[in-house]
Write a protein that holds these residues in place. Structure first.
Motif, PDB file in Angstrom:
ATOM      1  N   GLN A  58       0.761  -1.036   0.022  1.00 23.47           N
ATOM      2  CA  GLN A  58      -0.006  -0.161   0.077  1.00 23.47           C
ATOM      3  C   GLN A  58       1.006   1.316  -0.135  1.00 23.47           C
ATOM      4  OE1 GLN A  58      -3.112  -0.283  -0.415  1.00 23.47           O
ATOM      5  NE2 GLN A  58      -2.853  -2.531  -0.363  1.00 23.47           N
ATOM      6  N   ARG A  59       2.089   1.178   0.699  1.00 22.79           N
ATOM      7  CA  ARG A  59       2.901   2.280   0.762  1.00 22.79           C
ATOM      8  C   ARG A  59       3.565   2.527  -0.692  1.00 22.79           C
ATOM      9  NH1 ARG A  59       6.728   1.486   5.602  1.00 22.79           N
ATOM     10  NH2 ARG A  59       5.329  -0.324   5.899  1.00 22.79           N
ATOM     11  N   TYR A  60       3.998   1.473  -1.282  1.00 25.36           N
ATOM     12  CA  TYR A  60       4.581   1.571  -2.598  1.00 25.36           C
ATOM     13  C   TYR A  60       3.810   1.000  -3.615  1.00 25.36           C
ATOM     14  CZ  TYR A  60       8.326   1.973   0.906  1.00 25.36           C
ATOM     15  OH  TYR A  60       9.169   2.427   2.015  1.00 25.36           O
ATOM     16  N   PRO A  61       2.652   1.559  -4.144  1.00 24.18           N
ATOM     17  CA  PRO A  61       1.813   1.053  -5.123  1.00 24.18           C
ATOM     18  C   PRO A  61       2.591   1.227  -6.484  1.00 24.18           C
ATOM     19  CG  PRO A  61       0.746   2.936  -4.314  1.00 24.18           C
ATOM     20  CD  PRO A  61       2.166   2.824  -3.593  1.00 24.18           C
ATOM     21  N   ASP A  62       3.437   1.901  -6.614  1.00 21.05           N
ATOM     22  CA  ASP A  62       4.075   2.352  -7.872  1.00 21.05           C
ATOM     23  C   ASP A  62       5.230   1.231  -8.067  1.00 21.05           C
ATOM     24  OD1 ASP A  62       5.485   3.530  -5.928  1.00 21.05           O
ATOM     25  OD2 ASP A  62       6.535   4.853  -7.189  1.00 21.05           O
ATOM     26  N   ILE A  63       5.615   0.469  -7.153  1.00 23.24           N
ATOM     27  CA  ILE A  63       6.684  -0.614  -7.179  1.00 23.24           C
ATOM     28  C   ILE A  63       6.242  -1.899  -7.637  1.00 23.24           C
ATOM     29  CG2 ILE A  63       8.475  -1.734  -6.123  1.00 23.24           C
ATOM     30  CD1 ILE A  63       8.805   0.748  -4.373  1.00 23.24           C
ATOM     31  N   VAL A  64       5.145  -2.484  -7.161  1.00 22.19           N
ATOM     32  CA  VAL A  64       4.458  -3.709  -7.227  1.00 22.19           C
ATOM     33  C   VAL A  64       3.016  -3.651  -7.513  1.00 22.19           C
ATOM     34  CG1 VAL A  64       6.242  -4.758  -5.753  1.00 22.19           C
ATOM     35  CG2 VAL A  64       4.079  -4.098  -4.902  1.00 22.19           C
ATOM     36  N   ASP A  65       2.541  -4.597  -8.577  1.00 21.24           N
ATOM     37  CA  ASP A  65       1.186  -4.361  -8.863  1.00 21.24           C
ATOM     38  C   ASP A  65       0.263  -5.192  -7.934  1.00 21.24           C
ATOM     39  OD1 ASP A  65       1.086  -3.157 -11.648  1.00 21.24           O
ATOM     40  OD2 ASP A  65       2.968  -4.472 -11.216  1.00 21.24           O
ATOM     41  N   ASP A  66       0.680  -6.291  -7.094  1.00 17.92           N
ATOM     42  CA  ASP A  66      -0.048  -6.933  -6.131  1.00 17.92           C
ATOM     43  C   ASP A  66       0.725  -7.570  -5.263  1.00 17.92           C
ATOM     44  OD1 ASP A  66      -2.242  -7.967  -5.080  1.00 17.92           O
ATOM     45  OD2 ASP A  66      -3.278  -8.357  -6.827  1.00 17.92           O
ATOM     46  N   HIS A  67       0.168  -8.266  -4.143  1.00 13.07           N
ATOM     47  CA  HIS A  67       0.853  -9.063  -3.121  1.00 13.07           C
ATOM     48  C   HIS A  67       0.215 -10.247  -2.843  1.00 13.07           C
ATOM     49  CE1 HIS A  67       1.646  -9.837   1.188  1.00 13.07           C
ATOM     50  NE2 HIS A  67       2.905  -9.530   1.011  1.00 13.07           N
ATOM     51  N   ILE A  68       1.069 -11.153  -2.604  1.00  9.34           N
ATOM     52  CA  ILE A  68       0.259 -12.516  -2.228  1.00  9.34           C
ATOM     53  C   ILE A  68       1.006 -13.148  -1.031  1.00  9.34           C
ATOM     54  CG2 ILE A  68      -0.160 -15.086  -2.854  1.00  9.34           C
ATOM     55  CD1 ILE A  68      -0.431 -14.279  -5.568  1.00  9.34           C
ATOM     56  N   THR A  69       0.163 -13.389   0.294  1.00 10.12           N
ATOM     57  CA  THR A  69       0.557 -13.851   1.382  1.00 10.12           C
ATOM     58  C   THR A  69       0.925 -15.395   1.355  1.00 10.12           C
ATOM     59  OG1 THR A  69      -0.577 -12.347   2.473  1.00 10.12           O
ATOM     60  CG2 THR A  69       0.300 -13.931   4.015  1.00 10.12           C
ATOM     61  N   LYS A  70       1.782 -15.997   1.716  1.00 10.11           N
ATOM     62  CA  LYS A  70       2.320 -17.222   1.898  1.00 10.11           C
ATOM     63  C   LYS A  70       1.617 -17.964   3.129  1.00 10.11           C
ATOM     64  CE  LYS A  70       6.978 -16.872   0.166  1.00 10.11           C
ATOM     65  NZ  LYS A  70       8.310 -17.311   0.316  1.00 10.11           N
ATOM     66  N   PRO A  71       1.243 -19.093   2.908  1.00  5.71           N
ATOM     67  CA  PRO A  71       1.504 -20.131   1.701  1.00  5.71           C
ATOM     68  C   PRO A  71       0.450 -19.806   0.563  1.00  5.71           C
ATOM     69  CG  PRO A  71       0.089 -21.445   3.432  1.00  5.71           C
ATOM     70  CD  PRO A  71       0.371 -20.082   3.962  1.00  5.71           C
ATOM     71  N   VAL A  72       0.958 -19.818  -0.649  1.00  7.01           N
ATOM     72  CA  VAL A  72       0.529 -19.199  -1.961  1.00  7.01           C
ATOM     73  C   VAL A  72      -0.486 -20.381  -2.345  1.00  7.01           C
ATOM     74  CG1 VAL A  72       0.677 -18.554  -4.328  1.00  7.01           C
ATOM     75  CG2 VAL A  72       2.294 -17.809  -2.485  1.00  7.01           C
TER      76      VAL A  72
END
Length: 174
Positions: A58-72
């Motif tokens: 949320q702080r760096y939305p211009d760096i990554v497009d999405d986030h997945i928590t493990k276990p994937v």
């Protein structure tokens, strides 16, 4: 490694990067930032075992497009990839091979509920190698009858996590 990844970015035709936050040398956030600095404009998804790392997304939305928590979970990963790449997945039912089910799949009464829950978890996240290893070990220990072991081997070969998880959930193990 991150260094190897960066060395390939200029010649790569990758449509998406899937990065882990915890990496040797530099972390996933630093690698994602370096990819962006090199002009990589396509999607980056970052994974982490820590749900709180999502706040960095949320702080760096211009760096990554999405986030997945493990276990994937495989279904979740496929959904995120589809969203990032604007893919509409077509789901066709797999034609079922006839399976002789005159015997009910069953584990030995020695197998405890916790062990079965771990197998279900492995199937749900799509960890084929660990699931195969554990099922083979259970077969060797005699905790699976021959019919059940044979059926799981077929499903492992077909990578049918759904079938494995469903059958594990329906087992008589108490």
């Amino acid at each position: 490694t991150a260094e190897h990844c960066l060395s390939l970015v200029d010649e790569s035709q990758s449509d998406l990067y899937l990065l882990d936050i915890s990496m040797p040398e530099i972390n996933g956030w630093e690698l994602a930032k370096a990819l962006r600095q090199r002009g990589y404009k396509k999607p980056i998804i970052i994974t982490s075992a820590n749900a709180y790392d999502d706040a960095d997304n949320q702080r760096y939305p211009d760096i990554v497009d999405d986030h997945i928590t493990k276990p994937v979970k495989v279904d979740n990963l496929i959904e995120k990839i589809g969203q990032c790449l604007n893919i509409d997945w077509l789901h066709h039912p797999i034609e079922e091979q006839p399976v002789l089910m005159h015997k009910k799949l069953n584990f030995s009464t020695k197998m405890n509920a916790q062990g079965i829950e771990k197998l279900i978890e492995l199937a749900d996240v799509g960890n084929l190698s660990e699931l195969r290893k554990r099922i083979n070990k259970l077969s060797q220990q005699g905790l699976l009858d021959k019919h059940t072991s044979s059926q799981y081997q077929i499903w492992l070969q077909e990578v049918r996590f759904d079938k494995i998880a469903t059958s594990l959930r329906n087992l008589d193990h108490v």
